[in-house]
Design a protein around this motif. Structure first.
Motif, mmCIF file in Angstrom:
data_model
loop_
_atom_site.group_PDB
_atom_site.id
_atom_site.type_symbol
_atom_site.label_atom_id
_atom_site.label_comp_id
_atom_site.label_asym_id
_atom_site.label_seq_id
_atom_site.Cartn_x
_atom_site.Cartn_y
_atom_site.Cartn_z
ATOM 1 N N VAL A 90 0.913 -1.336 0.079
ATOM 2 C CA VAL A 90 -0.098 0.038 0.106
ATOM 3 C C VAL A 90 0.907 1.140 0.013
ATOM 4 O O VAL A 90 0.898 2.336 -0.750
ATOM 5 C CB VAL A 90 -0.818 0.020 1.262
ATOM 6 C CG1 VAL A 90 -1.770 1.484 1.564
ATOM 7 C CG2 VAL A 90 -1.923 -0.996 1.063
ATOM 8 N N SER A 91 1.905 1.328 0.907
ATOM 9 C CA SER A 91 2.608 2.180 0.834
ATOM 10 C C SER A 91 3.422 2.778 -0.401
ATOM 11 O O SER A 91 3.590 4.048 -0.830
ATOM 12 C CB SER A 91 4.026 2.260 2.036
ATOM 13 O OG SER A 91 4.931 3.175 2.050
ATOM 14 N N ALA A 92 4.035 1.506 -1.070
ATOM 15 C CA ALA A 92 4.614 1.995 -2.464
ATOM 16 C C ALA A 92 3.814 2.378 -3.331
ATOM 17 O O ALA A 92 4.115 3.288 -4.187
ATOM 18 C CB ALA A 92 5.270 0.627 -2.771
ATOM 19 N N TYR A 93 2.469 1.891 -3.276
ATOM 20 C CA TYR A 93 1.589 2.254 -4.471
ATOM 21 C C TYR A 93 0.952 3.582 -4.240
ATOM 22 O O TYR A 93 0.596 4.532 -5.413
ATOM 23 C CB TYR A 93 0.429 1.488 -4.980
ATOM 24 C CG TYR A 93 1.061 0.216 -5.787
ATOM 25 C CD1 TYR A 93 1.026 0.304 -7.062
ATOM 26 C CD2 TYR A 93 1.885 -0.795 -5.278
ATOM 27 C CE1 TYR A 93 1.510 -0.730 -7.891
ATOM 28 C CE2 TYR A 93 2.535 -1.786 -5.939
ATOM 29 C CZ TYR A 93 2.143 -1.552 -7.525
ATOM 30 O OH TYR A 93 2.799 -2.450 -8.349
ATOM 31 N N LEU A 94 0.886 4.116 -2.990
ATOM 32 C CA LEU A 94 0.452 5.303 -2.595
ATOM 33 C C LEU A 94 1.457 6.371 -2.805
ATOM 34 O O LEU A 94 1.318 7.481 -3.423
ATOM 35 C CB LEU A 94 -0.217 5.516 -1.053
ATOM 36 C CG LEU A 94 -1.275 4.898 -0.742
ATOM 37 C CD1 LEU A 94 -1.605 4.971 0.704
ATOM 38 C CD2 LEU A 94 -2.413 5.605 -1.604
ATOM 39 N N LEU A 95 2.789 5.820 -2.631
ATOM 40 C CA LEU A 95 3.849 6.848 -3.064
ATOM 41 C C LEU A 95 3.993 7.328 -4.704
ATOM 42 O O LEU A 95 4.163 8.179 -5.149
ATOM 43 C CB LEU A 95 5.163 6.266 -2.572
ATOM 44 C CG LEU A 95 6.456 7.247 -2.816
ATOM 45 C CD1 LEU A 95 6.348 8.339 -2.024
ATOM 46 C CD2 LEU A 95 7.534 6.371 -2.350
ATOM 47 N N MET A 96 3.615 6.152 -5.422
ATOM 48 C CA MET A 96 3.455 6.369 -6.675
ATOM 49 C C MET A 96 2.505 6.970 -7.185
ATOM 50 O O MET A 96 2.347 7.734 -8.272
ATOM 51 C CB MET A 96 3.448 4.769 -7.323
ATOM 52 C CG MET A 96 3.476 4.751 -8.979
ATOM 53 S SD MET A 96 3.087 3.001 -9.172
ATOM 54 C CE MET A 96 1.359 2.761 -9.219
ATOM 55 N N SER A 97 1.015 6.884 -6.339
ATOM 56 C CA SER A 97 0.070 7.705 -6.818
ATOM 57 C C SER A 97 0.224 9.129 -6.579
ATOM 58 O O SER A 97 -0.308 10.000 -7.410
ATOM 59 C CB SER A 97 -1.307 7.393 -5.826
ATOM 60 O OG SER A 97 -1.463 5.838 -6.302
ATOM 61 N N ILE A 98 1.165 9.544 -5.521
ATOM 62 C CA ILE A 98 1.456 10.764 -5.253
ATOM 63 C C ILE A 98 2.107 11.427 -6.460
ATOM 64 O O ILE A 98 2.103 12.650 -6.908
ATOM 65 C CB ILE A 98 2.052 11.197 -3.821
ATOM 66 C CG1 ILE A 98 1.128 10.621 -2.807
ATOM 67 C CG2 ILE A 98 2.772 12.513 -3.788
ATOM 68 C CD1 ILE A 98 1.980 10.677 -1.415
ATOM 69 N N SER A 99 3.036 10.687 -6.855
ATOM 70 C CA SER A 99 3.833 11.000 -8.031
ATOM 71 C C SER A 99 2.944 11.351 -9.381
ATOM 72 O O SER A 99 3.299 12.097 -9.940
ATOM 73 C CB SER A 99 4.928 10.063 -8.401
ATOM 74 O OG SER A 99 6.046 10.264 -9.504
ATOM 75 N N VAL A 100 2.042 10.454 -9.421
ATOM 76 C CA VAL A 100 1.217 10.730 -10.815
ATOM 77 C C VAL A 100 0.247 11.818 -10.515
ATOM 78 O O VAL A 100 0.098 12.465 -11.336
ATOM 79 C CB VAL A 100 0.175 9.414 -10.966
ATOM 80 C CG1 VAL A 100 -0.628 9.641 -12.192
ATOM 81 C CG2 VAL A 100 1.288 8.230 -11.120
ATOM 82 N N GLU A 101 -0.197 11.893 -9.303
ATOM 83 C CA GLU A 101 -0.727 13.302 -8.959
ATOM 84 C C GLU A 101 -0.177 14.551 -9.325
ATOM 85 O O GLU A 101 -0.567 15.666 -9.742
ATOM 86 C CB GLU A 101 -1.515 13.175 -7.383
ATOM 87 C CG GLU A 101 -2.491 14.311 -7.256
ATOM 88 C CD GLU A 101 -1.906 15.021 -6.116
ATOM 89 O OE1 GLU A 101 -2.531 16.121 -5.877
ATOM 90 O OE2 GLU A 101 -0.565 15.205 -5.892
ATOM 91 N N ARG A 102 1.117 14.609 -8.712
ATOM 92 C CA ARG A 102 1.933 16.009 -8.823
ATOM 93 C C ARG A 102 2.015 15.997 -10.448
ATOM 94 O O ARG A 102 2.206 17.252 -10.825
ATOM 95 C CB ARG A 102 2.992 15.526 -8.096
ATOM 96 C CG ARG A 102 2.954 15.714 -6.716
ATOM 97 C CD ARG A 102 2.552 17.214 -6.216
ATOM 98 N NE ARG A 102 1.030 17.365 -6.320
ATOM 99 C CZ ARG A 102 0.654 18.370 -6.173
ATOM 100 N NH1 ARG A 102 1.415 19.616 -6.538
ATOM 101 N NH2 ARG A 102 -0.779 18.432 -6.359
ATOM 102 N N TYR A 103 2.377 14.812 -11.168
ATOM 103 C CA TYR A 103 2.355 14.913 -12.477
ATOM 104 C C TYR A 103 1.328 15.672 -13.263
ATOM 105 O O TYR A 103 1.408 16.627 -14.133
ATOM 106 C CB TYR A 103 2.743 13.687 -13.331
ATOM 107 C CG TYR A 103 2.553 13.234 -15.037
ATOM 108 C CD1 TYR A 103 3.372 13.902 -15.483
ATOM 109 C CD2 TYR A 103 1.416 12.890 -15.275
ATOM 110 C CE1 TYR A 103 3.148 14.001 -16.994
ATOM 111 C CE2 TYR A 103 0.894 13.046 -16.645
ATOM 112 C CZ TYR A 103 2.172 13.263 -17.411
ATOM 113 O OH TYR A 103 1.823 13.269 -18.822
ATOM 114 N N ILE A 104 0.078 15.112 -12.817
ATOM 115 C CA ILE A 104 -1.165 15.682 -13.592
ATOM 116 C C ILE A 104 -1.307 17.145 -13.370
ATOM 117 O O ILE A 104 -1.720 17.915 -13.947
ATOM 118 C CB ILE A 104 -2.436 15.102 -13.083
ATOM 119 C CG1 ILE A 104 -2.300 13.512 -13.610
ATOM 120 C CG2 ILE A 104 -3.669 15.549 -13.422
ATOM 121 C CD1 ILE A 104 -3.530 12.627 -13.094
ATOM 122 N N ALA A 105 -1.015 17.593 -11.906
ATOM 123 C CA ALA A 105 -1.066 19.057 -11.249
ATOM 124 C C ALA A 105 0.103 19.935 -12.042
ATOM 125 O O ALA A 105 -0.227 21.193 -12.263
ATOM 126 C CB ALA A 105 -0.649 19.195 -9.749
#
Length: 244
Positions: A90-105
């Motif tokens: 969960v931790s690894a994929y939430l960290l990945m999600s934060i990266s994707v979210e910042r990319y979209i932003a």
């Protein structure tokens, strides 16, 4: 319980993680009224790391496990560390999600509010938890209580199955998150670099001092953040997965 230096280090890491992540959760809870998607993801990440830290607390290995349903539960869930690896996933994929979210932003700011809503972020966190639990379920089938020795033992069908499982975890927890973070952060850096080129030569004045444009400062900070996040993730996880 053999209190070796390794066990002491593990306990120290667990306590540090519990305190640190609890403080992050407390701070985010205090500012929950702002309802930012990044805060929600970071809060989910802190909670997953908080659980990981709890599951990292060293446990004494029993000399005797009864061949009962309770013994099987202990063997399949506790001593396989299935709960620990679920929270790590969960931790690894939430960290990945934060990266994707910042990319979209950064790269698609006009579509950010439409794509990244609080409800979608919350749904994503639930989905990650469900998939992480399911991804680690097979681990509970690889251990059982040995009838003769009354100890927890591995039970794979053959060596090929062990190799497949090893590559599965290698891709799931190292290759996919690392490549995703690397690609998204490189794209963010390219976008900011392109924007900073448009403002090349422009400066900001502060207290009579000439400073680079905000866009150039932002680009440099993102490049540093990208390097730090990816390097720390690789340094922490690559040795473990290669050894496994």
């Amino acid at each position: 319980m053999d209190w070796s230096w390794l066990v002491i280090l593990q306990l120290t890491s667990a306590i540090t993680g519990i305190v640190g992540n609890f403080l992050v959760i407390a701070v985010l809870f205090h500012r929950r009224s702002k309802n930012r998607s990044t805060d929600t993801l970071i809060g989910g990440l802190a909670f997953a790391d908080f659980l990981t830290s709890i599951f990292l607390i060293p446990m004494p290995q029993p000399a005797y496990i009864p061949k009962t349903w309770l013994g099987e539960v202990l063997s399949r869930l506790v001593f396989t560390q299935s709960l620990l690896w679920t929270s790590i996933t969960v931790s690894a994929y939430l960290l990945m999600s934060i990266s994707v979210e910042r990319y979209i932003a950064v790269v698609h700011p006009l579509h950010f509010k439409r794509l990244i809503t609080p409800r979608r972020v919350s749904t994503l966190i639930v989905i990650i938890w469900v998939l992480s639990v399911l991804s680690g379920l097979f681990g509970s089938f690889t251990r059982t209580v040995d009838t003769f020795t009354n100890k927890c033992k591995e039970q794979y069908i053959n060596r090929l199955t062990k190799i497949i499982v090893a590559f599965y975890w290698f891709c799931l927890l190292l290759v996919v998150p690392s490549l995703t973070m690397l690609i998204t952060q490189v794209l963010i850096a390219r976008k900011l670099s392109h924007r900073s080129n448009q403002f090349r030569g422009m400066t900001n004045s502060l207290n009579g001092k000439t400073m680079p444009s905000f866009h150039i400062v932002a680009r440099n900070r993102v490049l540093k953040m990208m390097l730090i996040v990816i390097l720390i993730y690789l340094v922490c996880w690559t040795p473990n997965h290669i050894a496994y």
